[in-house]
Design a protein around this motif. Sequence first.
Motif, short mmCIF file in Angstrom:
data_model
loop_
_atom_site.label_atom_id
_atom_site.label_comp_id
_atom_site.label_asym_id
_atom_site.label_seq_id
_atom_site.Cartn_x
_atom_site.Cartn_y
_atom_site.Cartn_z
N GLY A 83 0.79 -1.21 0.00
CA GLY A 83 0.00 0.00 0.00
C GLY A 83 0.83 1.27 0.00
N GLN A 84 2.11 1.15 -0.26
CA GLN A 84 3.02 2.29 -0.31
C GLN A 84 3.25 2.71 -1.76
N PRO A 85 3.71 3.95 -2.00
CA PRO A 85 4.06 4.35 -3.36
C PRO A 85 5.15 3.45 -3.94
N LEU A 86 5.22 3.38 -5.26
CA LEU A 86 6.10 2.44 -5.95
C LEU A 86 7.58 2.75 -5.77
N GLY A 87 7.94 4.00 -5.69
CA GLY A 87 9.34 4.39 -5.76
C GLY A 87 9.68 4.73 -7.20
N GLY A 88 10.67 5.60 -7.37
CA GLY A 88 11.00 6.09 -8.70
C GLY A 88 11.39 5.00 -9.68
#
Length: 193
Positions: free
Chosen positions: A142-147
């Motif tokens: 549920g966290q953002p993907l990362g660059g």
Amino acid sequence: MSFGTPNNPYGPGQNPQQGYGYPQQQPGYPQAPQGVPPQQGYGYPQQPGYPGYPQQGGYGMQPNYANWGQRVLSKLIDGALYMVVYLPIAIIGEKAGVPILGLISFVAMIGVIIWQVIQEGKTGQTVGKKVVGTRTLKEDTGQPLGGGMAFVRQLAHFLDGLPCYLGYLWPAWDAKRQTFSDKVCGSIVIRSQ
């Protein structure tokens, strides 16, 4: 006859600073200040309600997936943003007979695309997703993907176009509203509002 601490007038297990019925502070173990929620240790599963998934009643609940129309609308807004950056400078350059302005506008558009990928990796949202109210997150945390993974996800969109663009239509009937690239990268798009 009294048991416990001889100088404690409140009785064993009583501490006037903590209130009636609370155990005394153990030596060597710091206590959390009043009003501060306890923090979980390393072995606990991460709750999906923070910060990516909206809270929906407890651990293991399904997030509110974005529908196909929301996904298409956010892509159209992002595409319009790229054209707003590219077209005016390119047209002015062509009309003025200065071809270098076309190159400058192309580089500016690539810069905006890179910025969008970085923003999607950090916050889960591009400009289009922010306007529509959706965000892209890792399915398992549920966290953002990362660059890096956001960039890989953009590259994986070629899978969506291989079988007659079926992957782009797949969220219309998929249970998790995922494209083929979402399935490969382990990402989902949810409603953030």
